[in-house]
Design a protein around this motif. Structure first.
Motif, short mmCIF file in Angstrom:
data_model
loop_
_atom_site.label_atom_id
_atom_site.label_comp_id
_atom_site.label_asym_id
_atom_site.label_seq_id
_atom_site.Cartn_x
_atom_site.Cartn_y
_atom_site.Cartn_z
N MET A 190 21.35 -33.36 57.05
CA MET A 190 20.73 -32.17 56.48
C MET A 190 20.05 -32.93 55.02
O MET A 190 20.47 -33.48 54.27
CB MET A 190 21.75 -31.07 55.80
N GLN A 191 18.54 -32.71 55.08
CA GLN A 191 17.65 -33.50 54.15
C GLN A 191 16.90 -32.31 53.33
O GLN A 191 16.48 -31.61 53.71
CB GLN A 191 16.82 -34.53 54.64
N VAL A 192 17.29 -32.42 51.87
CA VAL A 192 16.76 -31.44 50.96
C VAL A 192 15.31 -32.08 50.45
O VAL A 192 15.47 -33.16 49.99
CB VAL A 192 17.82 -30.93 49.89
N GLU A 193 14.13 -31.42 50.31
CA GLU A 193 12.86 -31.97 49.95
C GLU A 193 12.63 -31.27 48.55
O GLU A 193 11.78 -31.78 47.99
CB GLU A 193 12.05 -31.86 51.00
N GLN A 194 13.04 -29.88 48.27
CA GLN A 194 12.38 -29.45 47.20
C GLN A 194 13.78 -28.38 46.63
O GLN A 194 14.54 -28.09 47.43
CB GLN A 194 11.18 -28.67 47.43
N PHE A 195 13.52 -28.14 45.31
CA PHE A 195 14.46 -27.16 44.69
C PHE A 195 13.74 -25.66 44.57
O PHE A 195 12.48 -25.96 44.05
CB PHE A 195 14.93 -27.72 43.61
N PRO A 196 14.20 -24.49 44.43
CA PRO A 196 15.61 -24.58 44.72
C PRO A 196 15.79 -24.41 46.26
O PRO A 196 14.79 -24.17 47.02
CB PRO A 196 15.88 -23.14 44.31
N PHE A 197 16.90 -24.49 46.97
CA PHE A 197 17.12 -24.43 48.20
C PHE A 197 18.50 -23.66 48.45
O PHE A 197 19.35 -23.52 47.57
CB PHE A 197 17.30 -25.81 48.76
N SER A 198 18.65 -23.03 49.66
CA SER A 198 19.95 -22.14 50.06
C SER A 198 20.32 -22.94 51.20
O SER A 198 19.77 -23.39 52.46
CB SER A 198 19.48 -20.91 50.23
N VAL A 199 21.71 -22.84 51.42
CA VAL A 199 22.40 -23.26 52.49
C VAL A 199 23.27 -22.02 53.27
O VAL A 199 24.11 -21.55 52.39
CB VAL A 199 23.25 -24.36 52.34
N LEU A 200 23.25 -21.60 54.54
CA LEU A 200 23.91 -20.75 55.03
C LEU A 200 25.07 -21.28 55.95
O LEU A 200 24.74 -22.58 56.80
CB LEU A 200 23.17 -19.70 55.82
N TYR A 201 26.27 -21.08 55.62
CA TYR A 201 27.57 -21.38 56.50
C TYR A 201 27.94 -20.18 57.41
O TYR A 201 28.22 -19.17 56.85
CB TYR A 201 28.57 -22.15 55.39
N TYR A 202 28.12 -20.36 58.60
CA TYR A 202 28.67 -19.32 59.44
C TYR A 202 29.36 -19.91 60.61
O TYR A 202 29.20 -21.01 60.69
CB TYR A 202 27.36 -18.35 59.80
N SER A 203 30.36 -19.07 61.24
CA SER A 203 31.18 -19.73 62.43
C SER A 203 30.38 -19.21 63.68
O SER A 203 29.80 -17.99 63.67
CB SER A 203 32.29 -19.24 62.18
N THR A 204 30.60 -19.90 64.83
CA THR A 204 30.36 -19.56 66.04
C THR A 204 31.25 -19.96 66.97
O THR A 204 32.19 -20.39 66.65
CB THR A 204 28.97 -20.33 66.55
N GLY A 205 31.11 -19.13 68.43
CA GLY A 205 32.19 -19.55 69.30
C GLY A 205 33.26 -18.37 69.24
O GLY A 205 33.12 -17.74 68.32
N SER A 206 34.11 -18.40 70.14
CA SER A 206 35.26 -17.67 70.33
C SER A 206 36.30 -17.90 69.18
O SER A 206 36.13 -19.25 68.57
CB SER A 206 35.84 -17.75 71.61
N LYS A 207 37.52 -17.19 69.25
CA LYS A 207 38.61 -17.34 68.10
C LYS A 207 39.08 -18.61 68.33
O LYS A 207 39.63 -19.58 67.73
CB LYS A 207 39.36 -16.33 68.14
#
Length: 581
Positions: A1-18
């Motif tokens: 993951m490369q950030v090129e400007q500010f501000p920036f946001s990152v979303l963390y989420y889960s996928t798949g079955s339990k």
């Protein structure tokens, strides 16, 4: 993951079955407006659910997600309109912050601060108990207050004063509980304390020998009140300027006061006793120096191009000014000490007076014309102190041994070098006839007058003590003949009239008041004393011989040598109890 400007946001989420759940992260690089965030959710196939499990679309301030926020939103931005998500007031009411009212502080007049306000920040002084407004020192606080007397913690003051230039000098008043003279002079001591405070580095303390006899015993205090000045050299504790032997011995230089208890007399004594140990001549010549014996240290900036490059590159190799300063402290009183800019380099080398200085040479001078090089940059110590061309300097001295190694330079060991300067000067600084003052005679730890030999004091008027007078020539011949058995000194009675009057039998003043010409107030005359005993003396001419200023006494070398011989044979028979001198 490369950030090129500010501000920036990152979303963390889960996928798949339990059982095979995985954490994923996605970057939102655009400005996080409601629209861009919602679009991002749609892109990654994420739905926002309410508490009932139904899909919920973000609606803020009653607007839809398709309305956006511009960069110039309020306050003081654009007013709200259909395409913006700016529901703020463009002209908000600004209220003053509530808080306690601060009283207006009166501006204090600017005043120049004293040395004590700038540097004397020793908390222990403020915590000491007081007696009649004067700080009291005990055996528990003696070391911190007297022995570890601090000087300014910075290297330079005003570009002219180097480390240790201002030494804290403690005036200590030794008293006893039932001492009537101590009680009668309380006001004098208070006035002295006020006067001492005006001297840079000066401080006044009281020691009660009744409640704390340990200090008085260690300092051999037997009369009360006793006034002593202690020049603390604790500012160099742990320094490379001290050899292991020196660091464990002298922690201060002591000078006693012997005189009437009047503020003027005490301050006339204390002022020079609290002066700088080194007088900085800068570019001035030494021809105006009037000291009988003195040393001169030659200064150069540490980074001067006139110092060999290989020596400049060695860290802390050159002999620093503060080490020379310490040597001068040990010699304070009987030996004059001067620092002089090197005349072998252009004056421009010293234009910046804040430069760190080093000593390249130390010379010893005596008023009889003898001189000697003690140390010199680049020369072996043995080659300077054993120079055969200086054989006259050693003519009347016992062989001396100094702790220096073959092939050793001063710069190799600063502590040993400092010891050598002090020891060599003391060994060779004593003239055949040494002129004494109250300060040199009573300097307990630095005087060239020692317990090794008895002291013959020749008291006379200035015309008796000039080098061309017959009396002084006779005295000089006697001094050469007895150099290794007696310390011969001279005392100017016109300059020290009161002190000279103390070298008389006890209670002599009462008897003298009944006589027209008291014999012991007629000069010249001699006394023989022990430096450590200030209450006994042997007299020449004898106390039984009446004298008058109208008739000169016939002093001869033979008679004076006989007096000295008789004293050395049996001093106890000749000693008489005297006033305290």
């Amino acid at each position: 993951m490369q950030v090129e400007q500010f501000p920036f946001s990152v979303l963390y989420y889960s996928t798949g079955s339990k059982k095979s759940r995985k954490i994923v992260q996605k970057l939102l690089s655009e400005r996080p407006t409601p629209y861009t965030v919602f679009s991002f959710f749609e892109k990654v196939d994420l739905k926002l659910l309410n508490h009932r499990g139904k899909v919920k679309y973000p609606v803020l301030y009653g607007k839809t997600v398709h309305e956006v926020s511009y960069l110039n939103e309020g306050p003081f931005g654009r007013s709200c309109y259909g395409t913006s998500h700016n529901a703020t007031d463009s002209y908000p009411v600004i209220r003053k912050k509530l808080g306690r009212r601060k009283e207006k502080q009166k501006k204090e007049k600017m005043k120049s601060r004293t040395w004590h306000e700038l540097f004397d920040n020793e908390e222990i002084d403020r915590r000491l108990p007081r007696a009649d407004g004067i700080a009291v020192v005990t055996s528990q606080t003696w070391s911190d207050v007297i022995e570890k007397s601090h000087s300014p913690r910075h290297l330079f003051i005003g570009g002219q004063i180097w480390l240790g230039e201002v030494t804290k000098v403690a005036l200590v008043i030794f008293i006893m509980k039932d001492c009537s003279s101590c009680q009668n002079n309380v006001k004098t001591f208070q006035d002295v304390k006020s006067a001492v405070t005006k001297i840079d580095g000066g401080a006044t303390y009281i020691v009660n020998c009744t409640s704390d006899p340990k200090i008085c015993k260690e300092n051999a205090v037997t009369g009360f009140p006793t006034l002593s000045a202690f020049r603390g050299i604790g500012w160099l504790e742990g320094s490379h300027c001290l050899s292991p032997e020196t660091s464990m011995s002298t922690r201060y230089i002591r000078i006693d006061y012997h005189g009437v208890l009047l503020v003027k007399n005490i301050m006339d004594w204390f002022s020079p006793a609290s002066g700088s140990a080194v007088k900085n001549l800068k570019h001035e010549d030494t021809s105006a120096i009037r000291d009988s014996v003195y040393i001169v240290g030659t200064l150069l900036p540490r980074k001067s191009h006139y110092i060999p490059l290989d020596l400049r590159r060695k860290p802390n190799y050159l002999y620093p000014y503060e080490c020379f300063r310490l040597a001068c402290e040990h010699l304070f009183g009987p030996i004059g000490c001067y620092a002089q800019y090197s005349k072998e380099v252009p004056e421009r080398e010293f234009e910046n007076q804040d430069k760190d200085m080093v000593i390249t040479k130390v010379m010893l001078y005596r008023k009889d014309g003898l001189k000697s090089t003690i140390i010199q940059l680049g020369k072996l110590l043995h080659s300077t102190i054993e120079d055969e061309s200086q054989h006259q300097l050693h003519a009347f001295h016992h062989p001396h041994r100094y702790k220096i190694d073959k092939g050793q330079h001063c710069e190799d060991d600063h502590g040993r070098c400092t010891d050598l300067i002090v020891s060599f000067t003391r060994d060779h600084g004593r003239l055949p006839v040494t002129e004494i003052t109250m300060a040199t005679f009573h300097a307990k730890t630095s005087s060239i007058i020692t317990n090794e030999f008895p002291v013959l004091i020749a008291m006379g008027h200035p015309n008796n003590l000039t080098e061309t007078s017959s009396f002084f020539k006779m005295l000089t011949n006697v001094a050469y003949a007895t150099y290794n058995a007696v310390q011969v000194t001279s005392l100017n009675v016109d300059q020290y009239e009161y002190w000279a009057g103390q070298f008389v039998p006890k209670d002599y003043g009462v008897q003298a008041a009944r006589k027209e010409y008291p014999s012991l107030y007629v000069y010249p005359r001699f006394v023989m004393v022990n430096w450590c005993n200030h209450r006994q003396a042997a007299f020449y001419p004898s106390l039984n011989i009446p004298r008058s200023p109208r008739k000169d006494y016939n002093f001869t070398q033979k008679k004076l040598l006989r007096f000295i011989h008789n004293y050395l044979e049996d001093s106890k028979v000749m000693m008489v109890e005297t006033e305290h001198y």
